[in-house]
Design a protein around this motif. Structure first.
Motif, short mmCIF file in Angstrom:
data_model
loop_
_atom_site.label_atom_id
_atom_site.label_comp_id
_atom_site.label_asym_id
_atom_site.label_seq_id
_atom_site.Cartn_x
_atom_site.Cartn_y
_atom_site.Cartn_z
N MET A 1 0.84 -1.28 -0.04
CA MET A 1 -0.06 0.06 -0.10
C MET A 1 0.88 1.26 0.09
O MET A 1 2.01 1.30 0.67
CB MET A 1 -0.76 0.10 1.13
N THR A 2 0.53 2.05 -0.86
CA THR A 2 1.28 3.46 -0.73
C THR A 2 0.32 4.56 -0.12
O THR A 2 -0.68 4.90 -0.66
CB THR A 2 1.65 3.68 -2.39
N THR A 3 1.00 5.20 0.98
CA THR A 3 0.20 6.03 1.48
C THR A 3 0.60 7.57 0.86
O THR A 3 1.69 8.09 0.74
CB THR A 3 0.97 6.27 3.17
N PRO A 4 -0.56 8.20 0.63
CA PRO A 4 -0.35 9.61 -0.18
C PRO A 4 0.37 10.38 0.54
O PRO A 4 0.03 10.46 1.71
CB PRO A 4 -1.96 10.01 -0.75
N THR A 5 0.87 11.33 0.22
CA THR A 5 1.43 12.70 0.93
C THR A 5 0.40 13.67 1.08
O THR A 5 -0.18 14.08 0.05
CB THR A 5 2.64 13.14 0.19
N ILE A 6 -0.01 13.96 2.38
CA ILE A 6 -1.14 14.69 2.57
C ILE A 6 -0.52 16.14 3.30
O ILE A 6 -0.25 15.80 4.55
CB ILE A 6 -2.11 14.05 3.23
N GLY A 7 -0.86 17.23 2.63
CA GLY A 7 -0.62 18.26 3.60
C GLY A 7 0.89 18.69 4.09
O GLY A 7 1.82 18.50 3.16
N ALA A 8 0.76 18.75 5.51
CA ALA A 8 2.36 19.03 6.14
C ALA A 8 3.30 18.07 5.85
O ALA A 8 2.95 16.94 5.81
CB ALA A 8 2.09 19.42 7.62
N PRO A 9 4.54 18.44 5.95
CA PRO A 9 5.37 17.35 5.66
C PRO A 9 5.46 16.19 6.95
O PRO A 9 5.87 15.08 6.65
CB PRO A 9 6.85 18.33 5.67
N TRP A 10 5.18 16.63 8.05
CA TRP A 10 5.21 15.74 9.15
C TRP A 10 4.02 14.69 9.25
O TRP A 10 4.11 13.59 9.80
CB TRP A 10 5.15 16.49 10.59
N LEU A 11 3.10 15.02 8.04
CA LEU A 11 1.78 14.43 8.39
C LEU A 11 1.97 12.83 7.81
O LEU A 11 1.23 12.03 8.30
CB LEU A 11 0.68 14.95 7.57
N SER A 12 2.63 12.68 6.57
CA SER A 12 2.68 11.35 5.98
C SER A 12 3.17 10.49 6.81
O SER A 12 2.79 9.42 7.00
CB SER A 12 3.52 11.51 4.73
N PRO A 13 4.32 10.87 7.58
CA PRO A 13 4.89 9.61 8.55
C PRO A 13 3.91 9.45 9.38
O PRO A 13 4.03 8.17 9.99
CB PRO A 13 6.36 10.55 8.95
N ALA A 14 3.00 10.28 10.16
CA ALA A 14 2.51 9.97 11.09
C ALA A 14 1.30 9.23 10.65
O ALA A 14 0.97 8.40 11.32
CB ALA A 14 1.98 11.42 11.62
N LEU A 15 0.77 9.62 9.43
CA LEU A 15 -0.31 8.81 8.90
C LEU A 15 0.22 7.43 8.87
O LEU A 15 -0.57 6.26 8.96
CB LEU A 15 -0.84 9.49 7.78
N ARG A 16 1.38 7.13 8.19
CA ARG A 16 1.71 5.79 7.87
C ARG A 16 2.17 5.09 9.49
O ARG A 16 1.58 3.87 9.50
CB ARG A 16 3.14 5.79 7.14
N ALA A 17 2.60 5.76 10.37
CA ALA A 17 2.87 4.94 11.49
C ALA A 17 1.24 4.60 11.95
O ALA A 17 1.09 3.49 12.68
CB ALA A 17 3.26 5.83 12.53
N ALA A 18 0.23 5.38 12.24
CA ALA A 18 -0.87 5.17 12.72
C ALA A 18 -1.62 3.91 11.75
O ALA A 18 -2.23 2.97 12.17
CB ALA A 18 -2.25 6.38 12.16
N LEU A 19 -1.18 4.00 10.52
CA LEU A 19 -1.72 2.84 9.69
C LEU A 19 -1.10 1.49 10.08
O LEU A 19 -1.73 0.22 9.70
CB LEU A 19 -1.68 3.12 8.20
N GLN A 20 -0.10 1.47 10.21
CA GLN A 20 0.85 0.40 10.70
C GLN A 20 0.33 -0.39 11.96
O GLN A 20 0.52 -1.50 11.88
CB GLN A 20 2.19 0.59 10.86
N LEU A 21 -0.33 0.32 12.56
CA LEU A 21 -1.28 -0.34 13.82
C LEU A 21 -2.28 -1.32 13.43
O LEU A 21 -2.69 -2.18 14.19
CB LEU A 21 -1.59 0.56 14.70
N TYR A 22 -2.93 -1.07 12.29
CA TYR A 22 -3.86 -2.07 11.84
C TYR A 22 -3.00 -3.62 11.30
O TYR A 22 -2.03 -3.44 11.02
CB TYR A 22 -4.55 -1.45 10.58
N PRO A 23 -3.90 -4.42 11.35
CA PRO A 23 -3.33 -5.67 10.82
C PRO A 23 -3.08 -5.72 9.40
O PRO A 23 -3.70 -4.93 8.82
CB PRO A 23 -4.61 -6.81 11.15
N ALA A 24 -2.11 -6.52 8.85
CA ALA A 24 -1.67 -6.24 7.56
C ALA A 24 -2.97 -6.63 6.69
O ALA A 24 -2.93 -5.92 5.60
CB ALA A 24 -0.67 -7.43 7.26
#
Length: 326
Positions: A1-24
């Motif tokens: 899965m490719t997480t889109p870059t959204i808004g501020a530079p700090w946002l995409s890594p944070a969103l990616r980290a949040a999605l990593q908490l979901y099962p594969a």
């Protein structure tokens, strides 16, 4: 899965980290959808609002991973147990203030410093606020207050253990009163928000009845008394019976399972400590523990096999039920 870059530079890594908490498998099936919906809902939001959405997304991911969603049996059991657990822990905290006036007077007069007053009144005041939140159906505030009570209980246990030089005996006595605060807080924290009951008269009655029951148990238990009028068999029964009730969740029996969870959270620490205390050594404890564990294991397997067919049909009917995390 490719997480889109959204808004501020700090946002995409944070969103990616949040999605990593979901099962594969969940990320493969719905990851792109979650990211797109998140981008739409936070397009014009401020930094704090976006951070809150990421936190909500992450917390829901933990729920999905732990199986504590509205569509899961553990989630439904905890949601039904939550009002009872809240009421029981409120009653347990407030009971000494009602049933033992001499002890309350001693606590309030032995040291007149502000720090002492704050330490003494913190638990009952928090319990009263939790009661108000539960009666009004404000479960978000209730979660915070119950977690605060649990933290106070653990802090008290840690302080007493340190003062008594890590005495197992005294730590056990204090733990009988403080650990239920943390366990009941975990019950409410694990309950899915969308399944928690609204502020109806039935819910209020359940909370108040549980508070009375929890208070009576706390007053009758007298956790700081070194003499107990009941023998080891009683404490074993107080563990085995609610554990068997909790096993009924394997057959999709929500109400008895919820009751079992609440009783275990409220009386389990006292039962475990007193079983150990009455055994007077590990060698004397094994003849009691081994048969009980074998009985519980056999019961769990039997209940699971008997209820597997019905649970499977029920699970298929409930598939897809639940609220979107975003």
């Amino acid at each position: 899965m490719t997480t889109p870059t959204i808004g501020a530079p700090w946002l995409s890594p944070a969103l990616r980290a949040a999605l990593q908490l979901y099962p594969a498998h969940y990320r493969r099936e719905r990851g792109e959808e979650l990211a797109e919906v998140f981008a739409e809902t936070t397009a014009q939001a401020g930094r704090c609002a976006v951070a809150r959405e990421i936190l909500d997304l992450a917390l829901y991911g933990l729920r999905v991973r732990l199986g504590l969603t509205g569509a899961s049996m553990p989630g439904r059991v905890l949601a039904m147990a939550a009002p009872m657990a809240v009421g029981a822990v409120i009653g347990a905290v407030l009971a000494p203030w009602v049933a033992d006036a001499d002890r309350v007077a001693w606590k309030l007069t032995w040291d007149d410093s502000l720090r002492t007053y704050v330490g003494i009144l913190a638990e009952p005041v928090t319990a009263m606020l939790l009661l108000v939140a539960a009666l009004l159906g404000r479960w978000t505030a209730g979660r915070g207050l119950s977690l605060a009570l649990g933290a106070m209980g653990l802090l008290e246990l840690g302080q007493e253990a340190h003062r008594s030089y890590f005495s197992v005996w005294w730590s056990g006595y204090v733990g009988m009163a403080t650990l239920p605060l943390a366990l009941c807080a975990l019950v409410l924290a694990g309950a899915p928000t969308d399944l928690l009951p609204r502020a109806t008269w039935r819910t209020r009655g359940l909370v108040l009845a549980s508070a009375v029951t929890g208070g009576l148990l706390a007053a009758g238990q007298r956790w700081d008394d070194t003499t107990f009028p009941v023998d080891q068999g009683w404490f074993v029964a107080m563990l085995v019976v609610p554990a068997l009730l909790a096993f009924t969740a394997l057959r999709s029996r929500v109400a008895p399972a919820a009751l079992g969870i609440v009783v275990l959270a409220l009386t389990g620490p006292a039962s475990l400590f007193n079983i150990w205390r009455e055994s007077r050594g590990v060698s004397h404890l094994l003849p009691t523990v081994v048969p009980v564990l074998v009985l519980l294991a056999v019961t769990a397997v039997a209940v699971h096999r008997v209820g597997r067919g019905g649970a499977g049909r029920g699970g298929a009917a409930r598939a897809g039920v639940g609220r979107s995390p975003v």
